[in-house]
Design a protein around this motif. Sequence first.
Motif, PDB file in Angstrom:
ATOM      1  N   HIS A  83      39.469  33.165  44.074  1.00 63.27           N
ATOM      2  CA  HIS A  83      40.070  34.499  44.121  1.00 63.27           C
ATOM      3  C   HIS A  83      41.597  34.401  44.051  1.00 63.27           C
ATOM      4  O   HIS A  83      42.256  35.170  43.342  1.00 63.27           O
ATOM      5  N   LEU A  84      42.163  33.452  44.794  1.00 69.85           N
ATOM      6  CA  LEU A  84      43.622  33.293  44.798  1.00 69.85           C
ATOM      7  C   LEU A  84      44.121  32.830  43.436  1.00 69.85           C
ATOM      8  O   LEU A  84      45.153  33.287  42.948  1.00 69.85           O
ATOM      9  N   SER A 107      50.669  40.918  39.759  1.00 70.23           N
ATOM     10  CA  SER A 107      49.234  40.764  39.543  1.00 70.23           C
ATOM     11  C   SER A 107      48.494  41.398  40.708  1.00 70.23           C
ATOM     12  O   SER A 107      48.768  41.098  41.878  1.00 70.23           O
ATOM     13  N   LEU A 108      47.550  42.277  40.387  1.00 70.12           N
ATOM     14  CA  LEU A 108      46.815  43.047  41.393  1.00 70.12           C
ATOM     15  C   LEU A 108      45.350  42.639  41.385  1.00 70.12           C
ATOM     16  O   LEU A 108      44.679  42.722  40.349  1.00 70.12           O
ATOM     17  N   GLY A 109      44.847  42.196  42.528  1.00 70.35           N
ATOM     18  CA  GLY A 109      43.451  41.811  42.635  1.00 70.35           C
ATOM     19  C   GLY A 109      42.620  42.950  43.200  1.00 70.35           C
ATOM     20  O   GLY A 109      42.919  43.466  44.277  1.00 70.35           O
ATOM     21  N   VAL A 110      41.578  43.362  42.476  1.00 67.48           N
ATOM     22  CA  VAL A 110      40.748  44.491  42.928  1.00 67.48           C
ATOM     23  C   VAL A 110      39.317  44.015  43.199  1.00 67.48           C
ATOM     24  O   VAL A 110      38.831  43.076  42.599  1.00 67.48           O
ATOM     25  N   LYS A 142      35.403  39.163  42.087  1.00 68.88           N
ATOM     26  CA  LYS A 142      33.963  39.296  42.340  1.00 68.88           C
ATOM     27  C   LYS A 142      33.587  38.641  43.669  1.00 68.88           C
ATOM     28  O   LYS A 142      34.007  37.532  43.958  1.00 68.88           O
ATOM     29  N   GLY A 143      32.813  39.357  44.457  1.00 64.60           N
ATOM     30  CA  GLY A 143      32.341  38.818  45.727  1.00 64.60           C
ATOM     31  C   GLY A 143      33.290  39.022  46.887  1.00 64.60           C
ATOM     32  O   GLY A 143      32.982  38.624  48.014  1.00 64.60           O
ATOM     33  N   LEU A 144      34.437  39.632  46.630  1.00 64.49           N
ATOM     34  CA  LEU A 144      35.422  39.858  47.694  1.00 64.49           C
ATOM     35  C   LEU A 144      35.416  41.324  48.110  1.00 64.49           C
ATOM     36  O   LEU A 144      35.353  42.224  47.274  1.00 64.49           O
ATOM     37  N   THR A 145      35.501  41.559  49.394  1.00 66.84           N
ATOM     38  CA  THR A 145      35.623  42.915  49.918  1.00 66.84           C
ATOM     39  C   THR A 145      36.405  42.826  51.227  1.00 66.84           C
ATOM     40  O   THR A 145      36.971  41.782  51.544  1.00 66.84           O
TER      41      THR A 145
END
Length: 224
Positions: free
Chosen positions: A98-99, A115-118, A180-183
């Motif tokens: 994810h990072l 950079s924005l991670g959604v 994906k898989g992150l919340t």
Amino acid sequence: MIKIVEPISVIIPAYNEAQNIARVLEVVKEIKWLDETIVVDDCSADSTSEVAKKYPVKLIRHQTNQGKGGAMATGVQASKHDLLLFLDADLIGLTENHLLNILSPIVYYKVADLSLGVFSLDEFTTTNFANRVFPSITGQRAIRKKSLPNLEKVAKTRYGVDLFISHHIPKSRRAVVKLKGLTQVVKEKKNDDIVAGLKLRFKMYKEILKLISDENKAKKKYIQ
């Protein structure tokens, strides 16, 4: 796997995250290419600082609550490196990949200044939905110090800080990556009192909407 050789400062703002922050720090501490991790405890009423102290982090505790904007500004001021990676303290499912995904548009592909991670929508929650529909408000992001707005202004934006920083960067220089898989823990579940959780969420959105209103007024004034 993408190789990261540039030193990076990770900044984690935290407020009453004693039940969650260890989950994030357990992952971060194992990533060898992360040079520095800074936790800014924004005057928590719980044991957030005590939990953070168990990990190899630079811990800073505010004596008064300054909001997320204040915590982020404090973290930037304390950081050693130009490349910054911001993470929320209540993430669930965080991995090294994810990072790397968040950093890639800036470090590897060099196509973005922000950079924005959604989150993915594999599991529907109000937080995941808002994060995907409005990527500018995500707390998972990478940016260089030189691309940040004035830190005094950042500190004053409180919960509107993520949107404020995003709008400072031209849309053409922003990248959005799916994680994906992150919340993360929804605010309503952080409180035994659901009403208190809802109040916290409404407070956050109120500050975001105020920031949008102020920006629109400034634009109209400039055009006139």
